[in-house]
Structure formats: structure tokens, C-alpha cells
Design an enzyme around this catalytic site. Sequence first.
Site, PDB file in Angstrom:
ATOM      1  CE  LYS A 150      16.586  12.237  33.356  1.00 50.52           C
ATOM      2  NZ  LYS A 150      16.421  10.989  32.590  1.00 50.52           N
ATOM      3  CE  LYS A 247      13.841   9.144  26.727  1.00 53.03           C
ATOM      4  NZ  LYS A 247      14.821   9.027  27.702  1.00 53.03           N
TER       5      LYS A 247
END
EC number: 5.1.1.-
Length: 334
Positions: A150, A247
Site C-alpha cells: 500500500k 471485488k
Amino acid sequence: MTLKLSAHIEKRPLTQPFHITGYTFTESQMVVVTLEDGQWIGRGEGLGVYYKHDTPVTMLGQIEALRETIERGVTREQLLRLLPAGGARNAIDCALWDLEAKRRDQSVWQLADMPAPQPLLTTFTLSADEPSVMASQACELPDARAIKLKLTNDGRNAERVRAVRAARPSAWLMVDANQGFTREALRDALPAFVEAGVAVVEQPFPIGCENWLDGLNAPIPIAADESVQDHTDLHKLVGRVQVINIKLDKCGGLTEALAMAREARQLGFQLMVGNMGGTSWSMGPAFVLGSLCSVVDLDGPLYMLGDRTPAVSYADGRIWCPDAVWGGPVVAAA
């Protein structure tokens, strides 16, 4: 057919704060849906989409508003018309898949006409932090063969990638900006990404700035996450990105995810399956989709204090979801 619907919100603390661009998470909140049909029980879990204000509270309200319709025996196809894409539809849709698997004494992968599952290589995610901290965290994941970093918008991303690569010289790497880059920031960081062997750059730019991808000619494949919610977003990304991150919380369940995967493949995209966090009841249906994907990011339970029993397992950098966890012919333990 008459069903008994139960739905409630659960909160599970994370092992430590998790940082991405613009957000810090300390717990995972989810709506758990249970559908009972006599002796058969189907379960689904939805976390929603935090950046769209699709929260467990709003999701629970959507579910309760449809209680009578659901309990009369809603189908997955009807559900696509009754609810928008999001966490509420995901939780109900996955519970319906699980329930059908129990009723028909088959696994969900058989119902979906999918190949028999195998353990899937998954990324393990590092929270955005100081470069030295991320390098240390990478070393604490010795079984991880694929690592996702990230990143954030503070100009230190090249340092982060170099530090993790030095700590884990043989790991497959991808980076995720969570909409945090400008075009200039990505341009400046790309040489370090290339040098470090980064395989994929995920969602560099904000939603609505997809035109920033035009003419980019990046030497590394770009993946869309926030910019692609369901199948209606696919066409605008043709020629702009190479990878689509599906997702279930974004697109609203396994039913839409499988249809979306088929359409994305026809348009020439590579597929990725991701998660919004969650327990093994979120990983199970995503694991079914994962057999179609070249990139798998299903590590959500690893960052929570406690998971379901039984649970998905992680070994040698791979995730495995037995039928008993979700989607199998045997009723899963609560």
C-alpha cells in the site's frame, strides 16, 4: 419456498492499524446474512464499500427493507434487479449460493460450472508506513511469495518499494496507490518500480480521472480497482488498463462477479480478485472466482483478531478454502 432471514452487524478488531491513502482502519465491520430453509443454512458476509459510504448500517437497512421479498424465496437473478451493487447484495447473494450448495449436495464451484479448485497463490498486503517499517513487515511474512505494498501520496513511494525489494529480493511485488497519485507522482515513481521488478500498479489515480491514463504508456501493467465497480464500468477502461480487480463487495456478489469476469475476459482484460477485508466467509466466494484470475489478493482474515471456524488456510504463500468453510455440500459450522 419460504426462507428464514437473519442479518446482523459484526465488528472484529484488526491486529494493528492498517493505513492506505486517506484512511486508517482499526477494525473490520461486516453484515452477516443467514438464510435457513428447513435443515439447510446458507451464509453470506458483506463489508460494503467504505469510500462510497456503503456501510454495514446502510447495508442492514437495505436488507431489512427487502425482508418479506427475500423470505418468500428470492432468486439470485431477481436480486440483481432488487438491489444495487454493494455489500448488501453481496451478503445475500453469497448466502443464496451457499444455501443452494447445501440443498443440492454440491459445491458452489460445481454449481457455477467451474473447474475443481486448487490452492491459489495470494498476495500478502503491507500497510503504508515508513520504508524501514514496511521492509521489516515484509520479513515477518516468510511464507509470502507475493507481496502487495500500500502506497500513499507523500512522495516516499520509491523508497518504500526499494526497501521492500531489498528485504524480499525474490518476492513477486505489486503496488496499490488507492487513488493517491497524480500523473506526475506516478511518472516520478515508475523508474524505481521498474528497477524493483514491480509487476502491477493498482489504481494510481482518483475515480473520475481515468483520462489521466490516456497516453500514459506505462512499462508496468495498470490495474483498475476503485474505477471499476461492476460490469457497467468495463468499457470505459478498454485501452486504459490491463487488469480488472473484481471485488464481491463492489460488484454485489458472486453472481455479478462471474458475469463480470466473463465480459472482462472478452474485452481483453486480465483478472484480479480482491477483498475489502472480512473473515473466511468473505474469502470463500472470492476463492471460487479466484480460479479465473491471474492475480489473487485474498488475505483479509490474516489482519483480524479471530476468524470463523472452520477457516480458510494459508500455506506456502497460498490460500485454500475447503468446502466446509463456505459453499460446500456440508453445513458449515457457525
